[in-house]
Scaffold this motif. Structure first.
Motif, mmCIF file in Angstrom:
data_model
loop_
_atom_site.group_PDB
_atom_site.id
_atom_site.type_symbol
_atom_site.label_atom_id
_atom_site.label_comp_id
_atom_site.label_asym_id
_atom_site.label_seq_id
_atom_site.Cartn_x
_atom_site.Cartn_y
_atom_site.Cartn_z
ATOM 1 N N SER A 1 0.803 -1.232 0.000
ATOM 2 C CA SER A 1 0.000 0.000 0.000
ATOM 3 C C SER A 1 0.829 1.271 0.000
ATOM 4 C CB SER A 1 -0.931 0.000 1.216
ATOM 5 O OG SER A 1 -0.179 -0.149 2.416
ATOM 6 N N ASP B 1 -5.784 -0.259 -5.520
ATOM 7 C CA ASP B 1 -5.605 0.044 -4.095
ATOM 8 C C ASP B 1 -4.274 0.737 -3.808
ATOM 9 O OD1 ASP B 1 -8.022 -1.206 -3.623
ATOM 10 O OD2 ASP B 1 -7.103 -3.170 -3.236
ATOM 11 N N LYS C 1 -2.897 3.557 -3.726
ATOM 12 C CA LYS C 1 -3.293 4.956 -3.790
ATOM 13 C C LYS C 1 -2.106 5.922 -3.766
ATOM 14 C CE LYS C 1 -7.647 3.911 -3.815
ATOM 15 N NZ LYS C 1 -8.434 4.040 -5.081
ATOM 16 N N SER C 2 -0.952 5.470 -3.327
ATOM 17 C CA SER C 2 0.223 6.352 -3.278
ATOM 18 C C SER C 2 1.067 6.271 -4.540
ATOM 19 C CB SER C 2 1.092 5.993 -2.059
ATOM 20 O OG SER C 2 0.379 6.150 -0.856
ATOM 21 N N GLY D 1 -9.426 0.715 -12.027
ATOM 22 C CA GLY D 1 -8.847 1.410 -10.885
ATOM 23 C C GLY D 1 -7.571 2.161 -11.205
ATOM 24 N N ASP E 1 -8.108 5.690 -11.896
ATOM 25 C CA ASP E 1 -8.753 6.415 -10.804
ATOM 26 C C ASP E 1 -7.725 6.758 -9.725
ATOM 27 O OD1 ASP E 1 -10.834 7.595 -9.433
ATOM 28 O OD2 ASP E 1 -11.364 5.764 -8.363
ATOM 29 N N MET E 2 -6.473 6.937 -10.153
ATOM 30 C CA MET E 2 -5.391 7.208 -9.211
ATOM 31 C C MET E 2 -4.741 8.547 -9.550
ATOM 32 S SD MET E 2 -3.909 3.304 -9.399
ATOM 33 C CE MET E 2 -2.528 3.541 -8.308
ATOM 34 N N GLU E 3 -3.743 8.925 -8.772
ATOM 35 C CA GLU E 3 -3.033 10.181 -9.002
ATOM 36 C C GLU E 3 -1.643 9.895 -9.562
ATOM 37 O OE1 GLU E 3 -3.201 13.088 -5.884
ATOM 38 O OE2 GLU E 3 -5.043 12.243 -5.072
ATOM 39 N N LYS F 1 -8.879 12.864 -10.645
ATOM 40 C CA LYS F 1 -7.563 12.781 -10.007
ATOM 41 C C LYS F 1 -6.465 12.615 -11.059
ATOM 42 C CE LYS F 1 -9.294 10.558 -5.784
ATOM 43 N NZ LYS F 1 -9.224 9.337 -4.934
#
Length: 986
Positions: free
Chosen positions: A320, A342, A344-345, A363, A366-368, A389
């Motif tokens: 993560s 998942d 996210k970082s 997904g 849908d991240m940065e 994002k």
């Protein structure tokens, strides 16, 4: 009373003894302080201090504690710290510091120190920190320095230290916590004594030439306190065994850029604090160990460029904390798990060049992310829709070489930071959404071979930042939009292998930075606009297999294209093509003679001609047009037949058809200006014929100002205009024999306009005499200013010498990189570098080899004799292959001459000194500055030293080892950057 007297005597005696002892202690302390002053003054004497940073160090002071960059122990006032980082000091580390018996910290990083490391540094008994990083130190590392028993911090990184590391180097390193030898030229195995550094926290041996199989099990794995281990970019080999789990404190592990093989250690996931792992660029095989999924603190994981196999890890979503994940260039198979959403970082994800299949998980969009590269896999399905994002963060998106299909999502135009977008080699089979023009920062757009249909959106370049646009191998139709001229930053435009139609827009001439133009295999028609020939930076163009006709643009690269770049058209006029030449002549070739009369003289006369008379006149002029067109075609056909019979010389054939076409089309009057004995001035509307009458007065010994391989130079006045020019009388024995060829080559040279080039103004030609006219330089040549200065001429300072070096490099770079084929000077030397009133360099006599039919042995022999030391060695022993690298060699010698003030070859009574060899010897001895010309006064060593090193690289005996002139310019500009800016850049 007696006892009182005795007590008084004892008191006085004790007082005197205490006073005596106090005096002794004070004297000893003063001597110690004087030792510190003396030691630092002696130490300072070995340096050159360009910014006078050490001016506060005064030998008359009783204590150095008030000096800049010095810290003392407040108890005894002894020096404990000397920190001289980043002061641009040069010279060598000499003696003196051994006097500082209380010194604990010595830091001299980020300077220009040379020579070897002084072994006497080991005589400082309490030294705890030694930092000599980012200098130019050379030689071996003395084992006495690394064995200072009190040393805790040792940084010798980013120098030129060489040789093997002695096996006993770390025999007494019990206190060492930080060790960095990175960025040197060290070789051989890692010493077996390294495990004795049992308290080591940080170990960095990267960027060297260390080899062999490191002792992991009994050696490196025993350094249990390690937090950072960096052995990257060496030549280490062998397997990496299990046992790493004992390094419980390890946070960073860098082993990339070696030749490690086998599998990753299975217990690597038992190092709980690992945050960075990089095993990229090795020979690692097998699958990923399952234990990796336990590294919850892992931020960077790179295993790219290995031979990993097996399924892509489905547990990857458990990491993560990951911010950087790179598995590119391996053999991983399987699909991407949905759990990747998942992470996210995550900021960078690169999985390119594997064998991954399946669809892209929603997904991921849908991240940065900052960078997403899934190229060269077997991914299928549609491109997911992105979230807000991703719009705000993504800078690089590469989905190329997959099996993706469907539309390009319109919201991609909302990626505000996107700089690189590549979706080529897919099966999208969709239209280009107009929203692609919304990109604000896009630099590269690559949609080649992706099944695109429809037309090219007119607003595709609205952002103005696009540098590369590749739409080749699609099914695009319609015209090239006129708005293509808005792509002002474009340097590559690829539209080949489509079904584009219509004419090439004139607005393409606005693409001033364009270097590569690919329009082949389309349905483009009409003539190539003459304006496109004005693209001075264009290096490659291909318009083959279209429906183009007419003459090629007269300027730029189009006159030097080979047949493969223009073949397969309806009727392009070129001597390289065998087919017919179709001139795109406008139909109303003969105009109505009354039209201008009606407008200018008979404006009030209307409706005087009947409809029949009008029709008669219309048919009459159509007939004349047809006759003229047929006549022109007949003449062209005859011309082609004649050329076929005169095919002995390709150059003569080119010139013949060029002139025939010019006369047919009435598009040029150049032939009338090229009568023998006529002076042709490129910047003048008229060609004065004064020269033929005054040749004897100009071409005489009194007017002569120079002589070289290609001819003699005279000073002359331009007729009644009073303009002083330089006239070069060429050696005619090997010069082009046809005026048309001569004219064409000279005009190419005349287009070489640059602030550091002497412009070519015109020429004079007869079969027996060829002259070139150029500007006259008031301050004369660099040769005269450097080696034969007049008493009134000031000596050349370093700033002026650097200006001459950089300006000459820019001029040569323009000749090499702005023309195809490049213009080779062939004769770089100080006499061909002229100076203006501000001492700006102007290169003269460039490209004269173009005016020769061949570069014969006689010319080469004269070249060696007239410019000894400047000629590239390959010209003496090979087959006269003249290219840009020959100029780079001469430029390197020119630098050496400017910095040293010496000639490239000097003859003594008993020996001959070759300047480049002399400087190389001084470099190897660490005394490179001994060759600098002292007459130029003060000079910054942080500029002079790298300039000298650059000169030695330019004069490499191997041509491929020499840099290009564009690279030379970049290096010189970095050298000239102020010290603080260079530090920030690193």
């Amino acid at each position: 009373m007696r006892y009182c007297a005795v007590a008084v005597v004892l008191y006085i005696a004790s007082f005197l003894s205490i006073t005596f002892l106090t005096g002794l202690c004070s004297s000893e302390q003063t001597l110690q302080l004087n030792d510190d002053v003396l030691g630092l003054i002696v130490f300072k004497s070995g340096f050159r201090d360009p910014y006078k940073s050490l001016d506060s160090w005064n030998e008359d002071d009783n204590s150095p504690c008030a000096w800049k960059f010095i810290k003392c122990n407040p108890g005894n006032s002894r020096v404990t710290q000397v920190s001289l980082d980043g002061l641009a000091l040069s010279g060598k580390i000499g003696r003196g510091l051994e006097k500082l018996q209380s010194l604990k910290i010595l830091s001299l990083s980020n300077n220009n120190l040379t020579g070897t490391i002084n072994p006497e540094l080991s005589l400082i008994p309490n030294l705890e920190m030694l930092n000599l990083s980012k200098n130019s130190l050379s030689g071996n590392i003395p084992s006495s320095v690394s064995n200072i028993s009190s040393l805790q911090f040792l940084d010798l990184s980013h120098n030129s230290l060489s040789g093997p590391l002695l096996d006993n180097m770390f025999q007494n390193c019990f206190s060492l916590r930080y060790l960095s030898l990175a960025g040197n030229i060290l070789e051989g195995p890692i010493p077996t004594s390294l495990p004795r550094c049992s308290t080591l926290n940080h170990l960095n041996l990267s960027n060297n030439h260390l080899s062999g199989n490191p002792d992991f099990s009994g050696g490196i794995w025993s350094l249990t306190r390690l937090r950072t281990l960096d052995l990257s970019k060496n030549v280490l080999s062998g397997s990496i065994p299990v046992g790493i789990s004992v390094l419980h404190n390890l946070k960073e592990l860098f082993l990339h850029g070696n030749q490690f093989s086998g599998s990753l250690p299975a217990d690597i996931g038992l190092c709980p604090h690992l945050s960075k792992i990089d095993f990229s660029n090795n020979l690692i095989t097998a699958t990923l160990p399952e234990s990796l999924q336990r590294l919850n603190a892992l931020k960077l994981l790179s295993l790219s460029n290995n031979f990993l196999t097996g399924e892509f890890p489905q547990w990857i979503g458990q990491l993560s904390s990951l911010e950087y994940l790179d598995f590119s260039n391996n053999g991983l198979i399987g699909s991407l798990p949905t759990s990747m959403g998942d992470l996210k970082s995550l900021k960078l994800l690169s999985l390119s060049n594997n064998k991954l299949n399946g669809s892209i998980p929603d997904g991921l969009f849908d991240m940065e992310l900052d960078e997403l590269d899934l190229s060269r896999n077997e991914l299928t399905g549609f491109i997911p829709h992105a979230s807000s994002k991703l719009f705000e963060s993504l800078q690089i998106l590469d989905l190329s070489a997959n099996n993706l299909k469907g539309d390009i999502p319109a919201e991609m135009g909302l990626f505000s930071k996107l700089r690189y977008l590549n979706m080529s080699w897919n099966h999208l089979e969709s239209r280009m959404p107009p929203e692609l023009g919304y990109f604000q920062n896009l630099t590269v757009l690559d949609l080649r071979n992706s099944g695109l249909i429809g037309s090219i959106p007119g607003d595709i370049c609205d952002s103005g930042s696009l540098a590369i646009l590749q739409l080749d191998v699609n099914s695009l139709t319609g015209p090239i939009p006129q708005e293509i001229g808005n792509c002002s930053s474009l340097y590559l435009l690829g539209l080949s292998h489509n079904d584009l139609s219509g004419q090439i827009p004139k607005s393409m001439s606005l693409l001033s930075k364009l270097k590569i133009l690919k329009l082949e295999f389309n349905q483009l028609s009409g003539e190539i606009p003459q304006e496109v020939g004005m693209l001075e930076n264009l290096l490659i163009a291909n318009v083959s297999y279209n429906r183009l006709v007419g003459r090629l643009p007269s300027g730029g690269i189009f006159q030097t294209l080979d047949a493969s770049a223009i073949e397969g058209n309806l009727g392009i006029c070129s001597p390289l093509l065998k087919g017919p030449c179709t001139l795109n002549v406008p139909k109303p070739l003969v105009l109505d003679p009354y039209a201008y009369g009606n407008q200018m003289g008979n404006h009030n006369r209307q409706n005087e001609h009947s409809k029949n008379h009008t029709n008669f006149r219309h048919h009459r002029f159509l007939s004349v047009s047809a006759i003229v067109a047929i006549s022109a075609a007949a003449v062209i056909a005859v011309g082609v037949m004649v050329i076929s019979l005169l095919n002995a010389s390709a150059r003569r054939r080119i010139a013949f058809i060029d002139n025939a076409l010019e006369s047919m089309c009435s598009s040029s009057t150049r032939s009338s200006n090229m009568a023998a004995g006529k002076l042709i001035l490129f910047d003048s509307k008229s060609s004065p014929d004064w020269l033929s009458a005054t040749l004897d007065s100009i071409l005489n010994k009194a007017s002569e100002i120079g002589e070289g391989v290609f001819g003699t130079v005279y000073k002359a006045s331009l007729g009644g205009q009073g303009t002083i020019v330089a006239i070069k009388k060429l050696v005619t024995s090997n010069t082009l024999q046809y005026q048309e060829e001569f004219d064409r080559e000279v005009r190419i040279l005349a287009k070489a306009r640059h602030p550091n080039l002497i412009p070519l103004r015109g020429y004079y030609w007869t079969p027996q005499l060829q002259l070139l006219v150029s500007d006259y330089a008031v301050e004369g040549s660099l040769q005269a200013r450097l080696h034969e200065p007049s008493p009134s001429s000031p000596l050349l300072s370093w700033p002026n010498r650097f200006k001459i070096v950089l300006g000459t490099a820019k001029g040569l770079a323009h000749l090499h990189h702005s023309f195809r084929p490049p213009i080779i000077h062939y004769n770089i030397k100080p006499s061909n570098i002229l100076l203006d009133e501000n001492l700006n360099p102007k290169i003269s006599d460039f490209g004269l080899a173009r005016l020769l039919t061949k570069l014969d042995r006689h010319v080469v022999s004269n070249r060696f004799q007239s410019a000894p030391g400047y000629v590239a060695p390959e010209l003496a022993c090979q087959s006269l292959r003249v290219n840009e690298k020959c100029d780079v060699y001469g430029f390197g010698v020119l630098i050496l001459e400017l910095v040293t003030g010496r000639r490239p070859v000097e003859y003594g009574e008993d020996n001959v000194v070759i300047l480049s060899d002399h400087v190389k010897v001084l470099l190897e001895q660490g005394n490179m500055l001994d060759c600098v010309d002292l007459s130029m006064g003060h000079y910054p060593e942080d500029e002079v030293l790298p300039v000298l090193k650059l000169a030695l690289v330019c004069t490499s005996q191997i041509p491929s080892s020499r840099p290009s002139m564009a690279e030379v310019v970049q290096i010189l500009q970095v050298i000239k950057t102020p010290v603080q800016h260079r530090m920030e850049a690193f």
